[in-house]
Design a protein around this motif. Structure first.
Motif, PDB file in Angstrom:
ATOM      1  N   CYS A 294       0.825  -1.203   0.000  1.00  0.00           N
ATOM      2  CA  CYS A 294       0.000   0.000   0.000  1.00  0.00           C
ATOM      3  C   CYS A 294       0.859   1.252   0.000  1.00  0.00           C
ATOM      4  CB  CYS A 294      -0.935   0.003   1.195  1.00  0.00           C
ATOM      5  SG  CYS A 294      -2.093  -1.330   1.102  1.00  0.00           S
ATOM      6  N   VAL A 295       1.967   1.173  -0.749  1.00  0.00           N
ATOM      7  CA  VAL A 295       2.778   2.371  -0.863  1.00  0.00           C
ATOM      8  C   VAL A 295       2.126   3.352  -1.810  1.00  0.00           C
ATOM      9  CG1 VAL A 295       4.949   1.250  -0.330  1.00  0.00           C
ATOM     10  CG2 VAL A 295       4.092   1.223  -2.662  1.00  0.00           C
TER      11      VAL A 295
ATOM     12  N   GLY B 220      -8.473 -13.097  -0.752  1.00  0.00           N
ATOM     13  CA  GLY B 220      -8.746 -11.693  -1.038  1.00  0.00           C
ATOM     14  C   GLY B 220      -9.663 -11.062  -0.014  1.00  0.00           C
ATOM     15  N   GLU B 221      -9.766  -9.747  -0.094  1.00  0.00           N
ATOM     16  CA  GLU B 221     -10.723  -8.950   0.687  1.00  0.00           C
ATOM     17  C   GLU B 221     -10.474  -8.973   2.188  1.00  0.00           C
ATOM     18  OE1 GLU B 221     -14.488  -9.141  -2.328  1.00  0.00           O
ATOM     19  OE2 GLU B 221     -14.572 -10.435  -0.589  1.00  0.00           O
ATOM     20  N   ARG B 222      -9.246  -9.327   2.554  1.00  0.00           N
ATOM     21  CA  ARG B 222      -8.935  -9.324   3.981  1.00  0.00           C
ATOM     22  C   ARG B 222      -7.901  -8.262   4.335  1.00  0.00           C
ATOM     23  NH1 ARG B 222     -10.067 -14.302   2.185  1.00  0.00           N
ATOM     24  NH2 ARG B 222     -11.143 -15.815   3.495  1.00  0.00           N
ATOM     25  N   GLY B 223      -7.213  -7.761   3.327  1.00  0.00           N
ATOM     26  CA  GLY B 223      -6.176  -6.772   3.579  1.00  0.00           C
ATOM     27  C   GLY B 223      -6.012  -5.876   2.374  1.00  0.00           C
ATOM     28  N   GLY B 224      -5.173  -4.860   2.544  1.00  0.00           N
ATOM     29  CA  GLY B 224      -5.035  -3.864   1.500  1.00  0.00           C
ATOM     30  C   GLY B 224      -4.391  -4.369   0.239  1.00  0.00           C
TER      31      GLY B 224
ATOM     32  N   THR C 263      -5.630  -7.438  -8.712  1.00  0.00           N
ATOM     33  CA  THR C 263      -6.539  -7.047  -7.627  1.00  0.00           C
ATOM     34  C   THR C 263      -6.501  -5.537  -7.486  1.00  0.00           C
ATOM     35  OG1 THR C 263      -4.946  -7.024  -5.807  1.00  0.00           O
ATOM     36  CG2 THR C 263      -6.000  -9.142  -6.306  1.00  0.00           C
ATOM     37  N   LYS C 264      -7.547  -5.025  -6.895  1.00  0.00           N
ATOM     38  CA  LYS C 264      -7.477  -3.636  -6.441  1.00  0.00           C
ATOM     39  C   LYS C 264      -6.566  -3.627  -5.236  1.00  0.00           C
ATOM     40  CE  LYS C 264     -10.328   0.253  -4.918  1.00  0.00           C
ATOM     41  NZ  LYS C 264      -9.641   0.592  -3.691  1.00  0.00           N
ATOM     42  N   SER C 265      -5.630  -2.712  -5.280  1.00  0.00           N
ATOM     43  CA  SER C 265      -4.651  -2.675  -4.210  1.00  0.00           C
ATOM     44  C   SER C 265      -4.403  -1.207  -3.906  1.00  0.00           C
ATOM     45  CB  SER C 265      -3.387  -3.385  -4.693  1.00  0.00           C
ATOM     46  OG  SER C 265      -2.544  -3.678  -3.630  1.00  0.00           O
ATOM     47  N   GLY C 266      -5.159  -0.665  -2.999  1.00  0.00           N
ATOM     48  CA  GLY C 266      -5.067   0.762  -2.767  1.00  0.00           C
ATOM     49  C   GLY C 266      -5.869   1.512  -3.800  1.00  0.00           C
TER      50      GLY C 266
END
Lengths: 367, 1008
Positions: B22-23, B369-373, B397-400
């Motif tokens: 999540c940088v 999925g859907e457990r963390g950023g 995936t969506k990541s941030g």
């Protein structure tokens, strides 16, 4: 105890009767109808009246100094032409969609909901003369020389003579009637929503002729000089012979998805608005396009046509006066809400009904 | 199409095994959390009220909003997407013109439409506080009449959604007008099936998805008739049934009748009666006629159709499954990978299969999925997977703020690098080059256009392959490495919403047709030998309706004479000149639909099948035989593809309409007043007003409340709070001023009576709060408040002043998955520390530490074991008390009765289903809003104390370990209101004593 009860009854009667007073003097009932031909632009706003609810598609009526306006919450307002003040109000309990008619001192009111379909109101005595139970009547009544015609939601066409029914005719129950019946060439003209146009004999209700247009008819018709003009929801206007129902000509709008509003006509011209905001004038004899004007907002009510101008109200809240011969805009003003009802013109003024619940009287300033 | 040189696009590479990538820039959190935080600031020790967990809606972008003022709409957009907004403005005006005719109505106001260039930007909108999942095409918010729509690369879809939402605007205004005209209170609503069905029906002809769903409903026998249509309220299926019903009414009774139903909605609160009045049929008869109509429309198509479950073998049939890929390990072991949702969270699954692709084990999550950023969400319906020859799995995936391509080494069983690209918002369907050194994919950039890209992993160079308004998707790399096959609406029939297959020559940059026709040709994949391309296609039949979406195969160009095409860099648009005609073979004739076929080395097709409203992974063997015995074979008429490429209308900013910069103007959101009368507290009353700007970024709140009992105390007991929330940045900021005064009844005040904690308090102050979301699931909250506080407790002869400053910091995590009665999976926690001091008199000075951790173990689909552990402490001078008791924590003890400066608490629940969705099979229950019935076995234990752990204060149960155990029932009403009934035994004295009688508690609220 009895004294208290009497007082309560007295005040209740006073209060309720005070709310229901709608009386028009005999002199005004018998006065000649006003000349509908002389209003000319420009106009100015004379007054605005809050009627408390919305209005149906048909135009208000004027009797003497009284503008009679029916509302969709069931009230009939009498407003002074001169001052714009309320002269009386009568509640009929349920929605009034079609315009009432007068005959002598009687006011016949079609009721759009419930089981009290027709009410005869004595304007001079301010009392209900009789009521008719039955299916609701959603379209305006047709006045005849003797009696009147109603069409209910079943639909059943009835000719009334006072409180008695002279004849009645059941039409196709699958198709409602949204167009106020017309009297043309001695026939009662009925149009159902599927586009079946029928002429009935006023004497016995027999079908004189039928003409299936196969285009939906959800608004009123117009007639003049033996012709009937039928507006449809799919961009086509039909001209029929009132005598035998033959098709005289058809007009197809450039936008076939536009709903055409009730037309206004005289012997030479037929004028109508449409939901695409246009007002179109056609030659009544041939259907030839004379002019077209583009306004702002859909037009759902019938225009008012006289020797000077065409007046039309739009859902863009505008009242516009167009040159009758060229269609050019000569005057317009913006009201407070959409105009969905037909514009009424009398003497030197127009009566316009607009959302949310206002009656406007616009007076001609022309010399 | 031209090849475009390497772009100046920055590539962010996340190192192997990075735990949290999540940088990338992120931002923002839940409104409700901040609201509660703001209120809680005044008395920070009352942090136990901060039971707010919740996920974060992050405002990653600081959009520079502008407004296009068209004839009837205010179009809100940001400069990067101006071209798209200009198209959208034209679509909106075009829709207005048509709908004005259909509705016989003009709108009396300008309608605000907020555009976003992609779904990922759309998710950041503050117009609604709710989270927006994938697949939501837009919404109409009726309080302020706002329409919010993302473009998602597909202009046809964009156009259709705009029409859909504008139908809602017309419907709402038309019906509201009918009510007002008749003076009917606007407290009745048209049924959702009608409003959504009409919006679908009047936004365009039924599309292939509509046909797929309706056909499946009839063939699989889950069609819900008119009588019971309320049972599917709010579902996707309801939209499609509603559309079909409106279609039926229009065809059978006339389209005008749809409008009549709106015009006559005032006649009866029961819409069934309105239908009967307008259609002049009994409601039952209308329903029967509709079913007959549907059967006549669809049943004849069953002839010759194949049911997927009978024709094919299941690879994964439980839950939702899509986007399969196949990998064969060096030892011959075969595995199928796909994205799916089997238990609530979306995962990337793997399943071992034998040499006939029969599963030999249950599918197992490979990537959760859907457990963390990092893996915030998969695009399960949009983005395919790809596996390189050396076993590197690529997925998105969506990541941030943006989508990221991740890699996973199937041999080493570890994550590879992840790649995000500045300026590229959404990324779909990566495909490996045969040498495993490059990835091609489609992506939506800031402008909202979706194009093809090529990424060289070793060099970190990103090359943009296409740059236009066409919807280029699902690229597939040919085995010889020269071509990308992809699906696009760039076909000359694109103006009819057709999609065809195209081939991008990576050597020349030339694009040419593979298929042509008014079809929806999607998801191309090459055969292992590179001679064929397998794809899906939905095509209209002779009746004009779409048939099933079937699997087709087209000869790849490698075996055909080279197609002649002209590089669109040098040619005028529309001069693609294909000269050869490959043939297309239809391999299936399915009742419903197939998606994303993959052609394996051993001649199997692995694909997603839709049947019985379920997406499953299936296999179909013997492709050679299917090819030889194709259901249909026809040559592609490429010669017909000479038309001019389509373009959509647009309304140009500045030349055609006014364009202005957005300025915030506040409008009223809520105005609520309340008066209450209580035997003890007397009459009290107040009002809350809230205002916000059109985009919902800036919110103002005014609260007025008085508890005064007589004239003189009205102002003295007046409580006022004015606060503001700024939500347009990633970091949310809230601040405000307040004045509270009057009698208080506060169990937490240490100076008040233990039995009847009444006192008088007057507080003036200000507060500020900041919340920084680390990811969707984590945030840091900071808050501070300064106040002057005067407290009077006559019984204890206390009259003290204090100048309080209190500050707190909290860390919140929440990835809990909610069922209908509360969380069923995941975990959430909140750790908070606060310090409160009297800066003038030092009369108040204490530290607050609190931790609350809740973990949910999903044992079975309907069984969850939930554990909660909580510790709280206030230590110092005038430290406030915590409290427990009641149905929400320590059951069996009355609310507020267990109190202390410090406490620990644990709760264990085994939650299980008793009746799940009973309204489906017991319709009678639907009328009572009964959505489900669940049970819970529980065990609670707690200990509260002040100074000494075992120092007993009987009035507040302090100094002893308490607990309870028993059984509870939870009943969800109307999908959102949970009733709770618990019965059990109380335990005291460290569980050495048990009360003789059962306690019973009835309350409401979700499970912890």
């Amino acid at each position: 105890m009895a004294t208290i009860a009497h007082k309560v009854v007295f005040w209740l009667v006073l209060l309720t009767s005070g709310c229901a007073v709608l009386r028009i003097p005999d002199a005004e009932l018998n006065s000649a109808h006003r000349d509908p031909s002389i209003v000319a632009p420009p106009l100015r706003l004379a007054w605005t009246y809050n009627a408390g609810a919305g209005f149906g598609e048909e135009a208000p009526i004027v009797l003497g100094d009284h503008v009679l306006v029916a509302t969709r919450n069931g009230d009939l307002h009498a407003i002074s032409v001169t001052s714009g003040k309320r002269l009386g109000i009568k509640s009929f309990g349920e929605s009034l969609e079609g315009a009432p008619i007068t005959s002598g001192r009687m006011l016949y009111v079609p009721v759009d909901m419930g089981r009290r379909s027709l009410v005869a109101f004595d304007l001079e005595r301010s009392t209900i003369a009789w009521r008719r139970s039955g299916d609701a009547v959603s379209v305006g009544l047709l006045a005849l020389e003797s009696g009147f015609v109603s069409v209910d939601q079943v639909p059943v066409v009835r000719r009334h003579d006072g409180s008695s029914v002279v004849w009645e005719r059941l039409l196709d129950e699958q198709h409602q009637i949204h167009a106020r019946p017309l009297l043309a060439s001695g026939h009662i003209i009925i149009a159902d929503e599927a586009g079946l146009i029928q002429a009935l004999d006023p004497g016995d209700g027999a079908v004189v002729w039928q003409q299936p247009l196969r285009f939906p008819v959800f608004t009123g018709m117009a007639s003049a000089a033996g012709r009937i003009f039928v507006s449809t929801t799919r961009g086509t206007l039909f001209a029929l012979s009132a005598a035998n129902g033959t098709m005289l000509w058809t007009y197809t709008h450039q936008d076939k998805s536009a709903r055409l509003a009730t037309a206004a006509t005289d012997a030479s011209t037929v004028v109508f608005g449409a939901t695409d905001g246009t007002v179109t004038a056609l030659e009544a004899d041939s259907g030839r396009a004379l002019w077209q004007w583009q306004g702002d907002g859909a037009i759902a009510g019938a225009p008012y046509l006289n020797e000077h101008a065409v007046y039309v109200g739009s859902m863009g809240s505008m009242v516009s006066a167009l040159d009758r011969h060229t269609g050019t805009l000569s005057w317009e003003t913006k009201l407070r809400g959409r105009i969905k009802s037909a514009v009424a013109g009398y003497d030197d003024f127009l009566v316009v009904l607009s959302e949310p619940r206002y009656v406007y009287l616009l007076k001609s300033e022309a010399e | 199409m031209p090849a475009v040189g390497p772009q100046q696009l920055n590539v962010r590479r996340h190192p192997t095994g990075a735990r949290d990538p999540c940088v990338m820039r992120q931002s923002r959190f839940l409104l409700a959390a901040l609201l509660l935080l703001g209120l809680g600031l005044v008395w920070p020790a009352e942090a136990q009220y901060w039971f707010h967990f919740g996920r974060n809606k992050i405002q990653y972008e600081d959009f520079d909003w502008h407004v296009l003022k068209t004839d009837h709409f205010d179009i809100y957009f940001y400069p990067e997407m101006q071209e798209l907004a200009e198209h959208g403005a034209a679509f909106a005006e075009e829709a207005y013109t048509e709908l004005q005719n259909k509705f016989n109505f003009s709108l009396g106001h300008r309608t605000p439409i907020v555009f976003y260039s992609s779904n990922l930007h759309f998710k950041q909108t503050n117009v609604t506080d709710g989270f927006i999942p994938d697949g939501v095409g837009g919404f109409f918010e009726f309080l302020k009449g706002r329409v919010v729509i993302p473009a998602n690369g597909n202009l046809h879809r964009f156009r259709r959604v705009i029409r859909h939402e504008i139908v809602h605007v017309f419907t709402l205004n038309k019906v509201a007008r009918a009510y007002r005209d008749h003076r009917i209170p606007p407290d009745r609503f048209l049924p959702l099936w009608f409003t959504e069905g009409l919006a679908e029906y009047w936004s365009g002809e039924p599309d292939f998805q509509h046909e797929m769903v309706m056909r499946d409903a009839l063939f699989s026998n889950f069609f819900t008739g008119l009588q019971n249509i309320y049972r599917i309220n709010g579902t996707y299926f309801m939209y499609k049934e509603g559309e079909a019903l409106c279609h039926f009414i229009a065809e059978t009774f006339g389209e005008e009748k749809l409008l009549e139903m709106m015009d006559n909605a005032w006649r009866d609160r029961d819409f069934r009666r309105v239908m009967e009045y307008v259609l002049r049929e009994d409601f039952q008869v209308i329903g029967d006629r509709w079913e007959d109509w549907l059967k006549e429309e669809y049943y004849p198509r069953l002839s010759g159709a194949e049911v997927p479950t009978l024709l094919t073998a299941a690879v994964s049939a439980r839950g939702f499954n899509s986007k399969p890929v196949v990998y064969r390990h060096l030892d011959g072991q075969r595995q199928v990978f796909f994205v799916g949702n089997h238990s609530g969270y979306s995962n990337l699954y793997q399943v071992d299969v034998d040499d006939e692709y029969r599963p030999i084990a249950k599918p197992q999550p490979l990537i959760r999925g859907e457990r963390g950023g990092r893996f915030e969400s998969f695009h399960m319906l949009e983005s395919r997977l790809s596996i390189s020859p050396n076993g590197m799995l690529a997925f998105v995936t969506k990541s941030g703020e943006n989508d990221v391509i991740h890699t996973y080494d199937l041999h080493a069983r570890r994550y590879g690098d992840s790649y995000g690209f500045d300026g590229l918002i959404a990324v779909y369907s990566p495909t490996w080059s045969p040498d495993g050194k490059k990835l091609a994919f489609s992506s939506i950039d800031q402008s909202g256009h979706i194009d093809l890209y090529l990424f060289d992993l070793a060099q970190g160079a990103l090359q943009r392959l296409t740059r236009d308004l066409y919807d280029d998707r699902d690229p597939a790399w040919s085995p010889d490495g020269r071509y990308l096959a992809f699906s696009s609406d760039r076909t000359s029939l694109g103006h009819q919403h057709a999609y065809n297959l195209f081939r991008y020559d990576l050597q020349s940059g030339i694009i040419d047709y593979i298929t042509f026709g008014n079809h929806h040709d999607f998801s191309p994949r090459w055969s292992p030998d590179g001679k064929h391309i397998v794809f899906t296609s939905a095509r209209k039949d002779s009746s004009g309706r779409y048939g099933g979406q079937d699997i087709y195969v087209v000869h790849a160009a490698a075996t055909l004479p080279p197609l002649v095409a002209i590089d669109s860099m040098t040619a005028a648009p529309g001069t693609w000149l294909p000269s050869a005609a490959p043939s297309v073979r239809r391999l299936t004739h399915l009742t419903t639909a197939a998606f994303d076929p993959v052609w394996t080395e051993d001649q199997y097709l692995i694909f997603t099948s839709f049947e019985n409203f379920n997406f499953t992974i299936r296999s179909l063997g013997a492709v050679d035989s299917l090819l030889a015995n194709a259901k249909q074979q026809q040559a592609v008429n490429l010669a017909a593809a000479n038309g001019t490429p389509w373009q959509f209308p647009s309304i140009k900013a500045e030349t055609q309409v006014e364009k202005i910069r957005y300025r915030r103007r506040y409008g009223l959101d809520v105005a609520q007043g309340q008066i209450s009368n209580n035997a003890i507290w007397g009459t009290s009353g107040g009002a809350v007003l809230s205002f916000s700007d059109l985009l919902g970024d800036d919110r103002l709140f005014l609260m007025l409340y008085s508890t005064g009992q007589f004239g003189g105390s009205l102002l003295k007991s007046m409580n006022i709070e004015l606060s503001r929330l700024e939500l347009h940045r990633r970091t949310n900021v809230g601040y405000g001023v307040f004045r509270y005064g009057g009698r208080r009844y506060d169990f937490t005040d240490p100076d008040a009576s233990l039995t009847f904690p009444w006192y008088w308090e007057e507080v003036y102050g200000a507060f500020g709060a900041v919340s920084f979301p680390i990811s969707k699931f984590k945030r840091i909250e900071l808050s501070t408040a300064a106040s002057y506080d005067r407290k009077q407790i006559p019984e204890n002869r206390i009259d003290r002043e204090a100048y309080l400053v209190s500050s707190s910091v909290a860390l919140v995590h929440d990835n809990a998955l909610f069922g209908m009665n509360g969380p069923v999976d995941g975990w959430r926690a909140k750790l908070s520390v606060a310090y409160t001091t009297d800066v003038r008199y030092s009369r108040v000075n204490y530290v607050t530490v609190a931790a609350d951790i809740r973990k949910y173990f999903r044992i079975h689909r309907n069984v969850t074991y939930a554990v909660r552990a909580m510790v709280r402490g206030n230590h110092g001078r005038e430290a406030r008390l915590w409290f427990m008791g009641g149905s929400w924590d320590l059951r069996g003890y009355p609310l507020f009765d267990v109190r202390g400066n410090k406490m620990w608490f644990t709760s264990n629940e085994l939650r299980f289903s008793i009746l799940d969705r009973p309204f489906l099979y017991m319709p009678l229950l639907a009328a009572f809003g009964i959505s489900n019935l669940r049970g819970a076995l529980f065990f609670d234990a707690a200990h509260a104390w002040n100074d000494g752990y075992r120092e007993r204060i009987p009035q507040i149960f302090a100094g002893e370990t308490l607990g309870s155990a028993g059984l509870g029932f939870r009943l969800n009403l109307f999908g959102g209101f949970v009733l709770r009934y618990d019965l059990g035994y109380r335990f005291r004295e460290g569980f050495t004593q048990r009360d003789d009688h059962l306690f019973r508690q009835f309350f409401f609220g979700y499970d912890f």
